[in-house]
Design an enzyme around this catalytic site. Sequence first.
Site, mmCIF file in Angstrom:
data_model
loop_
_atom_site.group_PDB
_atom_site.id
_atom_site.type_symbol
_atom_site.label_atom_id
_atom_site.label_comp_id
_atom_site.label_asym_id
_atom_site.label_seq_id
_atom_site.Cartn_x
_atom_site.Cartn_y
_atom_site.Cartn_z
ATOM 1 N N LYS A 7 0.861 -1.194 0.000
ATOM 2 C CA LYS A 7 0.000 0.000 0.000
ATOM 3 C C LYS A 7 0.889 1.232 0.000
ATOM 4 O O LYS A 7 2.018 1.187 0.489
ATOM 5 C CB LYS A 7 -0.885 0.025 1.245
ATOM 6 C CG LYS A 7 -2.118 0.890 1.104
ATOM 7 C CD LYS A 7 -3.193 0.159 0.325
ATOM 8 C CE LYS A 7 -4.491 0.892 0.272
ATOM 9 N NZ LYS A 7 -5.573 0.022 -0.212
HETATM 10 P P1 NAD Z 1 -13.714 7.526 -2.690
HETATM 11 O O1 NAD Z 1 -12.722 8.567 -2.402
HETATM 12 O O2 NAD Z 1 -14.235 7.345 -4.078
HETATM 13 O O3 NAD Z 1 -15.010 7.716 -1.753
HETATM 14 C C1 NAD Z 1 -14.897 7.929 -0.390
HETATM 15 C C2 NAD Z 1 -16.271 8.298 0.148
HETATM 16 O O4 NAD Z 1 -16.139 8.509 1.556
HETATM 17 C C3 NAD Z 1 -16.826 9.593 -0.443
HETATM 18 O O5 NAD Z 1 -18.204 9.427 -0.715
HETATM 19 C C4 NAD Z 1 -16.651 10.594 0.698
HETATM 20 O O6 NAD Z 1 -17.625 11.618 0.688
HETATM 21 C C5 NAD Z 1 -16.829 9.690 1.902
HETATM 22 N N1 NAD Z 1 -16.317 10.295 3.118
HETATM 23 C C6 NAD Z 1 -15.085 10.812 3.322
HETATM 24 N N2 NAD Z 1 -15.014 11.347 4.567
HETATM 25 C C7 NAD Z 1 -16.226 11.153 5.127
HETATM 26 C C8 NAD Z 1 -16.804 11.496 6.373
HETATM 27 N N3 NAD Z 1 -16.085 12.117 7.301
HETATM 28 N N4 NAD Z 1 -18.086 11.150 6.625
HETATM 29 C C9 NAD Z 1 -18.808 10.493 5.689
HETATM 30 N N5 NAD Z 1 -18.319 10.139 4.484
HETATM 31 C C10 NAD Z 1 -17.047 10.478 4.210
HETATM 32 O O7 NAD Z 1 -13.072 6.182 -2.133
HETATM 33 P P2 NAD Z 1 -13.444 4.693 -2.546
HETATM 34 O O8 NAD Z 1 -12.531 4.270 -3.640
HETATM 35 O O9 NAD Z 1 -14.917 4.546 -2.706
HETATM 36 O O10 NAD Z 1 -12.948 3.929 -1.231
HETATM 37 C C11 NAD Z 1 -13.735 3.863 -0.056
HETATM 38 C C12 NAD Z 1 -13.126 2.837 0.877
HETATM 39 O O11 NAD Z 1 -13.070 1.573 0.222
HETATM 40 C C13 NAD Z 1 -11.701 3.113 1.337
HETATM 41 O O12 NAD Z 1 -11.553 2.594 2.639
HETATM 42 C C14 NAD Z 1 -10.854 2.292 0.379
HETATM 43 O O13 NAD Z 1 -9.592 1.965 0.918
HETATM 44 C C15 NAD Z 1 -11.738 1.075 0.249
HETATM 45 N N6 NAD Z 1 -11.503 0.297 -0.945
HETATM 46 C C16 NAD Z 1 -11.569 0.862 -2.188
HETATM 47 C C17 NAD Z 1 -11.377 0.066 -3.314
HETATM 48 C C18 NAD Z 1 -11.516 0.621 -4.706
HETATM 49 O O14 NAD Z 1 -11.444 -0.158 -5.657
HETATM 50 N N7 NAD Z 1 -11.772 1.915 -4.882
HETATM 51 C C19 NAD Z 1 -11.075 -1.295 -3.171
HETATM 52 C C20 NAD Z 1 -11.026 -1.836 -1.883
HETATM 53 C C21 NAD Z 1 -11.239 -1.030 -0.791
#
Ligand code: NAD
Length: 440
Positions: free
Chosen positions: A127
């Site tokens: 990571k």
């Molecule tokens: P992203 O940046 O697209 O979305 C993040 C979301 O979290 C947004 O809607 C944002 O508004 C919200 N958020 C941020 N701070 C917040 C708060 N204080 N209160 C409420 N909502 C809040 O990110 P993503 O790619 O959707 O990833 C989300 C999670 O999933 C992360 O933990 C990431 O590590 C995990 N993840 C992502 C992937 C991927 O393929 N994108 C794969 C596995 C895991």
Amino acid sequence: MTPAATATELPRGSVTEELGFPNDPNNLYLQTVNTMLDAAELINLKHRTRIILAQPKNEIMVHFPVKMDDGHHKLFKGYRIQHNNACGPYKGGFRFHDDVHLDDVKSLAFLMTMKCAVVRIPFGGGKGGVKVNPRDISHGELQRVTRRYCSAIMDQIGPDVDIPAPDVGTTAEIMAWFADTYMMSSSHQHHDALRVVTGKPVEYGGSAGRLKATGQGVADTLAEMLPGVGIDIKGMKVSLLGFGNVNGWGGQILQDMGATIVAVMDHTGAIRNDNGIDCKALYEHNMKTGGIAGFEGVDVVDEETFYRTPVDVFIPGALEQMIQEKQAAWLDCKVMAEAANAPCDPSGERKLDEKGIEVIPAILANAGGVTVSYFEWVQNKNAVTWSAEQVDRELNRHMVVAAQRTMERRNQLKCSLREAAFASALDHIGDVYRVRGIFP
Ligand code: NAD
């Protein structure tokens, strides 16, 4: 489920003491290691494998200057943690966020090792991250930060060594800049170097289905596991914390499968409609405005009301550690599917356990993203293009088998799904270390 309170009496302490870890119950890295050690105890994993996994193989920390639009130079801090590569090259995203810290990146790298092992793809875990808020800098500055970060870690990564991908705050466009920088460097000017990163735009070596892959994987996992707890996806009620890549897609897919999304919260606010929120319209609104605030036909609610909304399934898909004791106490759900990595802190986990909420752990629930990243890497390696249908079919096969393996392990070990998923991952990693031995 095994209550976390009793878990402190397990022999995990001997390993954490041996390695000199601080006794800080709120430390995310220690929380991750302890979960692994509890599962290791259940399957009697060899001591040598436990200590190898308890620390990452490499911790790379870099500082690099970037010229900002106003002409001054700013120094940025970046990380790349390479946790384990026993099962294959290190694999895991990198994030751009102003709250990036070493221990958090270490935990996320650790979880990647476990995640790849749960779905049995031939990768280890890594990571990365840069301490920067992408919303605070211009598009040109963002490109220069990406290119400098890539060049700062270039000698330690590679298409068969360590393969980054998008995460919070990083996009397909950023992956294209990253790949281009890597390929333009003197020693890597051949096209195969494109495999150095996944999650690229489809026009530039990306895979069909990568954008929705994590949300699709969450939906596939739920479809496989919910019948076991008496929930039918058709007609079930769902609340979503976060509406970015993962939950934005996951919400739309679950809606197509017949679920009703009744509450959503993101960084701009929380909304609720007990008759259902149209996730497709919300996704378009979110793409246009950058958040869910201002969406029409819903009630705007406060944080407590969002969490207290009665649902069958709650899906946290925002940042780490957001579900603490208070939020867990508010929750009114039967199942929590962890779309985000490590969404609960230890107090939140304990509260969910007390309330008997079934938790589908992140290393299983959100493994769809890395699985389709693997498909992208395979397509690049073989110079072929899979159809969207083929990607969906293969993803579903991986998710269903991983879910079944986890449920089987839970029945055998009489433990929580989290411990069962870690046990399933450790079964595989333990086998790999057993057959290959430890050098020399
Ligand atoms: P992203 O940046 O697209 O979305 C993040 C979301 O979290 C947004 O809607 C944002 O508004 C919200 N958020 C941020 N701070 C917040 C708060 N204080 N209160 C409420 N909502 C809040 O990110 P993503 O790619 O959707 O990833 C989300 C999670 O999933 C992360 O933990 C990431 O590590 C995990 N993840 C992502 C992937 C991927 O393929 N994108 C794969 C596995 C895991």
